[in-house]
Design an enzyme around this catalytic site. Structure first.
Site, PDB file in Angstrom:
ATOM      1  CE  LYS A   2     -61.982 -10.887 -73.666  1.00  0.00           C
ATOM      2  NZ  LYS A   2     -63.199 -10.932 -72.821  1.00  0.00           N
ATOM      3  CE1 TYR A  23     -59.561 -13.609 -73.862  1.00  0.00           C
ATOM      4  CE2 TYR A  23     -57.823 -12.055 -74.453  1.00  0.00           C
ATOM      5  CZ  TYR A  23     -58.775 -12.502 -73.561  1.00  0.00           C
ATOM      6  OH  TYR A  23     -58.940 -11.839 -72.373  1.00  0.00           O
TER       7      TYR A  23
HETATM    8  N1  LIG Z   1     -56.987 -11.312 -66.196  1.00  0.00           N
HETATM    9  C1  LIG Z   1     -56.663 -10.408 -67.123  1.00  0.00           C
HETATM   10  O1  LIG Z   1     -55.578  -9.747 -67.091  1.00  0.00           O
HETATM   11  C2  LIG Z   1     -57.590 -10.138 -68.266  1.00  0.00           C
HETATM   12  C3  LIG Z   1     -57.131  -9.292 -69.304  1.00  0.00           C
HETATM   13  C4  LIG Z   1     -58.001  -8.987 -70.333  1.00  0.00           C
HETATM   14  C5  LIG Z   1     -59.283  -9.512 -70.339  1.00  0.00           C
HETATM   15  N2  LIG Z   1     -59.698 -10.355 -69.339  1.00  0.00           N
HETATM   16  C6  LIG Z   1     -61.049 -10.879 -69.388  1.00  0.00           C
HETATM   17  O2  LIG Z   1     -61.655 -10.738 -68.124  1.00  0.00           O
HETATM   18  C7  LIG Z   1     -62.649 -11.762 -67.978  1.00  0.00           C
HETATM   19  C8  LIG Z   1     -62.407 -12.501 -66.682  1.00  0.00           C
HETATM   20  O3  LIG Z   1     -61.159 -13.161 -66.773  1.00  0.00           O
HETATM   21  P1  LIG Z   1     -60.347 -13.692 -65.502  1.00  0.00           P
HETATM   22  O4  LIG Z   1     -58.954 -13.293 -65.714  1.00  0.00           O
HETATM   23  O5  LIG Z   1     -61.054 -13.315 -64.250  1.00  0.00           O
HETATM   24  O6  LIG Z   1     -60.417 -15.279 -65.763  1.00  0.00           O
HETATM   25  P2  LIG Z   1     -60.926 -16.490 -64.840  1.00  0.00           P
HETATM   26  O7  LIG Z   1     -60.591 -17.731 -65.587  1.00  0.00           O
HETATM   27  O8  LIG Z   1     -60.405 -16.334 -63.466  1.00  0.00           O
HETATM   28  O9  LIG Z   1     -62.505 -16.294 -64.788  1.00  0.00           O
HETATM   29  C9  LIG Z   1     -63.343 -16.553 -65.884  1.00  0.00           C
HETATM   30  C10 LIG Z   1     -64.583 -17.254 -65.368  1.00  0.00           C
HETATM   31  O10 LIG Z   1     -65.511 -17.445 -66.461  1.00  0.00           O
HETATM   32  C11 LIG Z   1     -66.150 -18.680 -66.263  1.00  0.00           C
HETATM   33  N3  LIG Z   1     -66.720 -19.167 -67.525  1.00  0.00           N
HETATM   34  C12 LIG Z   1     -66.028 -19.617 -68.608  1.00  0.00           C
HETATM   35  N4  LIG Z   1     -66.889 -19.988 -69.574  1.00  0.00           N
HETATM   36  C13 LIG Z   1     -68.139 -19.751 -69.101  1.00  0.00           C
HETATM   37  C14 LIG Z   1     -69.435 -19.920 -69.662  1.00  0.00           C
HETATM   38  N5  LIG Z   1     -69.608 -20.410 -70.896  1.00  0.00           N
HETATM   39  N6  LIG Z   1     -70.510 -19.570 -68.910  1.00  0.00           N
HETATM   40  C15 LIG Z   1     -70.341 -19.087 -67.653  1.00  0.00           C
HETATM   41  N7  LIG Z   1     -69.135 -18.904 -67.073  1.00  0.00           N
HETATM   42  C16 LIG Z   1     -68.046 -19.247 -67.798  1.00  0.00           C
HETATM   43  C17 LIG Z   1     -65.065 -19.598 -65.724  1.00  0.00           C
HETATM   44  O11 LIG Z   1     -65.597 -20.720 -65.048  1.00  0.00           O
HETATM   45  C18 LIG Z   1     -64.286 -18.644 -64.813  1.00  0.00           C
HETATM   46  O12 LIG Z   1     -64.709 -18.723 -63.466  1.00  0.00           O
HETATM   47  C19 LIG Z   1     -62.533 -12.631 -69.222  1.00  0.00           C
HETATM   48  O13 LIG Z   1     -63.492 -12.218 -70.174  1.00  0.00           O
HETATM   49  C20 LIG Z   1     -61.143 -12.337 -69.719  1.00  0.00           C
HETATM   50  O14 LIG Z   1     -61.000 -12.610 -71.083  1.00  0.00           O
HETATM   51  C21 LIG Z   1     -58.877 -10.671 -68.305  1.00  0.00           C
END
Ligand SMILES: NC(=O)c1ccc[n+]([C@@H]2O[C@H](COP(=O)([O-])OP(=O)(O)OC[C@H]3O[C@@H](n4cnc5c(N)ncnc54)[C@H](O)[C@@H]3O)[C@@H](O)[C@H]2O)c1
Length: 299
Positions: free
Chosen positions: A176, A172
């Site tokens: 990133k 990951y």
């Molecule tokens: N939540 C955090 O603290 C955090 C921290 C750093 C980075 N991020 C990043 O933020 C982004 C959103 O994360 P989140 O926490 O909302 O997670 P989440 O799991 O709630 O949402 C991610 C969404 O992406 C969709 N998805 C996955 N693979 C896919 C694909 N191939 N095509 C289309 N849609 C797809 C999933 O169905 C899901 O609804 C991600 O890139 C994650 O890595 C989140």
């Protein structure tokens, strides 16, 4: 409240839940027409479900906005092209691409298997490259047609895991960090067409992060994913035409502009490895340390 994205057309990938959902809702509240893309996968990327994207579209429409659901897999070359084409076919143009979709397959390096590596790199890194590539070609052609800048926007999603480094996430974090590098390079390439490329590094309480530890209501409140989206909506607006190639942390009580790699101490090159070693050791004592997950120098 002035509406920052009136009439602009945005794609938000992975917008069925979590951080992406908030981006889609706030963009729509600011007048954007939104393509709510989500494959509806589980956290580990398995499965499909159209209902999360449809729910977000219904919420936007209920609030008086315009949106359409899309279930393409952004990590597929063809799926990404179909997504960009669908936005243009439905709303007549594309202004904003927010690459947010993501999955997690955490494992210590000693135990990580090939599929855990491949799937995370595929969804994050290719899932950023493929939609960006198709959108960039569209904006290049539009810019040539109108003979000027198009005010296109790509906003990618990096992570503190990638820019600072988190144990258990070589897959990951590498993806990133790759997204941060991709952002800087794409920003330099697309500037000539009037397209800005930035990345957000969010921190939010979503299904991806819930259960890491028990949170108090106050701790949960500052991790509400809604705190990530204001920065994204501003970057998506025409007003942000001069901001590009940046990685910006948002959420957990702050907005912070990150500073990238830069050359620290240096000496002239030497042929003898032992001399090189002592020079490197001496320079390490003089330069800033790498940061911890809080973005500050490790002790
Ligand atoms: N939540 C955090 O603290 C955090 C921290 C750093 C980075 N991020 C990043 O933020 C982004 C959103 O994360 P989140 O926490 O909302 O997670 P989440 O799991 O709630 O949402 C991610 C969404 O992406 C969709 N998805 C996955 N693979 C896919 C694909 N191939 N095509 C289309 N849609 C797809 C999933 O169905 C899901 O609804 C991600 O890139 C994650 O890595 C989140």
């Amino acid at each position: 409240m002035s509406r920052l994205c009136e009439g602009r057309v945005a794609i938000v990938t992975g917008a069925g839940r979590g951080v992406g959902r908030e981006h889609a809702l706030l963009l729509a509240a600011h007048g954007a027409k939104v393509v709510v893309n989500d494959i509806g996968a589980a956290v580990d990327g398995s499965g499909k479900d159209t209902s999360p994207a449809s729910e977000v579209v219904a919420a936007i429409k209920k609030a008086g906005g315009e949106a359409v659901a899309n279930g393409e897999d952004v990590s597929s070359w063809k799926g990404a092209k179909a997504l960009i084409d669908a936005a243009i076919a439905h709303f007549g143009k594309l202004d904003i691409l927010i690459n947010n979709a993501g999955i997690l397959r955490d494992r210590m390096l000693t135990n990580m298997d090939e599929s855990e590596w491949d799937s995370v790199i595929q969804v994050h890194l290719k899932g950023t490259f493929a939609p960006s590539r198709h959108a960039a070609a569209y904006w290049r052609d539009e810019s040539k047609k109108i003979g000027g800048p198009v005010k296109g926007r790509i906003i990618n999603t990096s992570s503190t895991s990638g820019i600072y480094g988190n144990v258990g996430q070589t897959n990951y974090g590498a993806a990133k960090a790759g997204i941060a590098a991709f952002t800087i390079i794409a920003a330099r390439e697309l500037r000539r067409y009037g397209v800005t490329v930035n990345a957000i590094s969010p921190t939010a309480l979503t299904r991806m992060t819930e259960g890491l530890r028990q949170l108090t209501p106050e701790e949960a409140a500052i991790r509400d994913p809604k705190w990530v989206s204001p920065t994204v909506v501003y970057l998506a607006s025409e007003e942000a035409q001069d901001i590009t190639g940046r990685v910006i942390q948002a959420g957990l009580g702050r907005i912070a502009v990150c500073e990238g790699w830069r050359r620290g101490a240096e000496v002239g090159q030497v042929a003898d490895p032992a001399t090189a070693g002592s020079l490197v050791r001496e320079m390490i004592t003089k330069v800033r340390k790498n940061s911890g997950m809080d973005g500050l120098e490790l002790d």
